[in-house]
Design a protein around this motif. Structure first.
Motif, short mmCIF file in Angstrom:
data_model
loop_
_atom_site.label_atom_id
_atom_site.label_comp_id
_atom_site.label_asym_id
_atom_site.label_seq_id
_atom_site.Cartn_x
_atom_site.Cartn_y
_atom_site.Cartn_z
N SER A 95 -48.89 22.52 31.58
CA SER A 95 -48.49 23.93 31.65
C SER A 95 -47.20 24.10 30.86
O SER A 95 -46.78 23.20 30.14
CB SER A 95 -48.28 24.34 33.11
OG SER A 95 -47.16 23.65 33.66
N ASN A 96 -46.54 25.26 31.04
CA ASN A 96 -45.25 25.47 30.38
C ASN A 96 -44.08 25.03 31.27
O ASN A 96 -42.93 25.33 30.97
CB ASN A 96 -45.08 26.93 29.96
CG ASN A 96 -44.94 27.88 31.13
OD1 ASN A 96 -44.79 27.47 32.29
ND2 ASN A 96 -44.97 29.17 30.85
N GLY A 97 -44.40 24.33 32.36
CA GLY A 97 -43.37 23.82 33.25
C GLY A 97 -43.03 24.73 34.40
O GLY A 97 -42.26 24.36 35.28
N LEU A 119 -48.55 36.25 31.76
CA LEU A 119 -48.72 34.97 31.09
C LEU A 119 -50.21 34.66 30.93
O LEU A 119 -50.93 34.59 31.93
CB LEU A 119 -48.04 33.87 31.90
CG LEU A 119 -48.18 32.44 31.38
CD1 LEU A 119 -47.41 32.25 30.09
CD2 LEU A 119 -47.74 31.44 32.43
N GLN A 120 -50.67 34.44 29.70
CA GLN A 120 -52.10 34.28 29.46
C GLN A 120 -52.35 33.52 28.16
O GLN A 120 -51.48 33.34 27.33
CB GLN A 120 -52.79 35.64 29.39
CG GLN A 120 -52.21 36.57 28.36
CD GLN A 120 -52.74 37.99 28.48
OE1 GLN A 120 -53.89 38.26 28.14
NE2 GLN A 120 -51.88 38.89 28.97
N PHE A 125 -56.12 30.89 20.68
CA PHE A 125 -56.40 29.64 21.39
C PHE A 125 -57.81 29.64 21.97
O PHE A 125 -58.52 28.63 21.90
CB PHE A 125 -55.38 29.41 22.50
CG PHE A 125 -55.69 28.19 23.33
CD1 PHE A 125 -55.42 26.92 22.83
CD2 PHE A 125 -56.27 28.31 24.58
CE1 PHE A 125 -55.72 25.79 23.58
CE2 PHE A 125 -56.58 27.19 25.33
CZ PHE A 125 -56.29 25.92 24.83
N VAL A 126 -58.22 30.76 22.54
CA VAL A 126 -59.57 30.84 23.14
C VAL A 126 -60.64 30.62 22.07
O VAL A 126 -61.63 29.92 22.29
CB VAL A 126 -59.77 32.19 23.83
CG1 VAL A 126 -61.22 32.35 24.30
CG2 VAL A 126 -58.83 32.31 25.03
N PHE A 156 -49.90 29.25 26.23
CA PHE A 156 -49.30 29.93 27.38
C PHE A 156 -48.34 30.99 26.86
O PHE A 156 -47.19 30.70 26.53
CB PHE A 156 -48.58 28.93 28.28
CG PHE A 156 -49.40 27.69 28.59
CD1 PHE A 156 -50.65 27.81 29.18
CD2 PHE A 156 -48.93 26.43 28.29
CE1 PHE A 156 -51.41 26.69 29.47
CE2 PHE A 156 -49.67 25.30 28.57
CZ PHE A 156 -50.92 25.43 29.17
N ASN A 157 -48.82 32.22 26.77
CA ASN A 157 -48.04 33.31 26.17
C ASN A 157 -47.37 34.18 27.23
O ASN A 157 -48.05 34.95 27.92
CB ASN A 157 -48.95 34.19 25.31
CG ASN A 157 -49.46 33.46 24.08
OD1 ASN A 157 -48.88 33.52 23.01
ND2 ASN A 157 -50.57 32.76 24.26
#
Length: 352
Positions: A95-97, A119-120, A125-126, A156-157
């Protein structure tokens, strides 16, 4: 008055619950990893072989909650909160932590499409995920080349607002704008992405783009997702009964650095309902410096013990030239030494 209010609330509760649902879900995945080399970051050469326990040999461990509420007229309120976890030590991972560092969004779904805020995953990426021949396995796949190039940027935006259209005549569009969150500087940390998918029977074609700037509020996250890069991707998949074939081209152009182009192809075949085999090749070339290049090849075998549990084995090798350090595994071997590195991993994955 308080008693009457409590009674009204209790009498209304069954009706409210009948209109909504919340589902707890997750993945627990652990494996043993061996590589005959590891990267010495100071020299770029090998620091020796490794044996290690690795979280996420096939898929990153995670848990989450997703829910929906019927709003009437074919419209639903939806949400997803998803946290990555490292089962090797119980810490946050994959994850982004953040506590819910994989997904944390709320939205509305209807026959006119889906809007999400929070956050998505980006459409870029998809799309890369959809055309990867090994479905972004954590060992030997396009996920390794993705993270090796731009790490978690585009995955992870934070601060994202997106819209995905319904499928119309085989076409489906997806667009996202992620706000930077920096006062007085709209461009700092700004990210946008879009994709277009065409689906006709057994054929699917995906095209996508991504553009992201450095800085913004995402720079302060534990694992920042603010690599400044432009991405382009196009790929296709075709299903022949139990055989699925995929091929793609992905470009990662990082500001002031490399301009990597990744060409991939491969296939998966379901031998029996419980047994599946796949294989893929990823060739990466830096257009700024032709001496920087790598070839990653891998294969995997999965056997389902039940609908929720499977065991797997994977093997692969990567050859790096110049300043390229493509790895074999997202966890414990994301970057590898100059020359050829070989590795295997075996593990078990349970989904709930």
């Amino acid at each position: 008055m308080l008693g009457l209010a409590g009674a009204c609330a209790l009498s209304a509760a069954p009706s409210a619950h009948a209109q909504s649902s919340v589902t707890l879900y997750g993945v627990v995945d652990g494996s043993l990893l061996y590589t005959n080399k590891t990267l010495n970051r100071k020299t770029g050469q090998s620091a020796g072989y490794q044996y290690s326990f690795t979280d996420g040999g096939l898929a990153g461990s995670r848990f989450g909650m997703r829910g929906a509420e019927d709003l009437g007229g074919g419209m639903r309120a939806i949400f997803d909160l998803e946290s990555g976890v490292n089962i090797a030590n119980g810490a946050f991972g994959n994850s982004n932590g953040g506590e819910f560092g994989r997904q944390a969004w709320v939205g509305v779904d209807s026959r006119y499409g889906t809007v999400k805020a929070g956050l998505q995953f980006s459409p870029f990426f998809v799309a890369v995920y959809d055309v990867d021949p090994r479905e972004m396995s954590y060992f030997g796949s396009g996920l390794v080349t993705y993270l090796n190039n731009v790490y978690v940027t585009g995955m992870f935006n934070p601060n994202g607002i997106s819209y995905m259209s319904p499928e119309i005549a085989g076409l489906q569009a997806n667009a996202m704008m992620a706000l930077g969150g920096a006062a007085g500087n709209f461009q700092a940390g700004r990210q946008y992405s879009a994709s277009l998918r065409y689906h006709l029977g057994s054929l699917a074609v995906d095209a996508a783009l991504y553009s992201g700037n450095a800085g913004g509020s995402a720079a302060s996250i534990a694992i920042p997702s603010v690599v400044e890069f432009d991405g382009r991707a196009i790929g296709a998949s075709y299903v022949f009964n139990d055989l699925t074939v995929k091929a793609s081209y992905v470009q990662y152009k990082v500001a002031g650095s490399f301009n990597d182009r990744v060409y991939s192809g491969g296939a998966s075949y379901r031998i029996t309902p419980a047994l599946n085999v796949d294989a893929g090749v990823w060739v990466t070339r830096d257009e700024n410096h032709s001496s920087n290049n790598s070839i990653l090849a891998s294969t995997g075998l999965e056997y389902s013990l039940s609908k929720a549990t499977l065991v797997y084995g994977q093997a692969g090798f990567v050859t790096n030239h110049g300043a390229m350090h493509t790895g074999l595994s997202v966890n414990n071997a994301l970057n590898e030494a100059t020359g050829t590195t070989a590795g295997v991993n075996v593990g078990i994955r349970h989904m709930f």
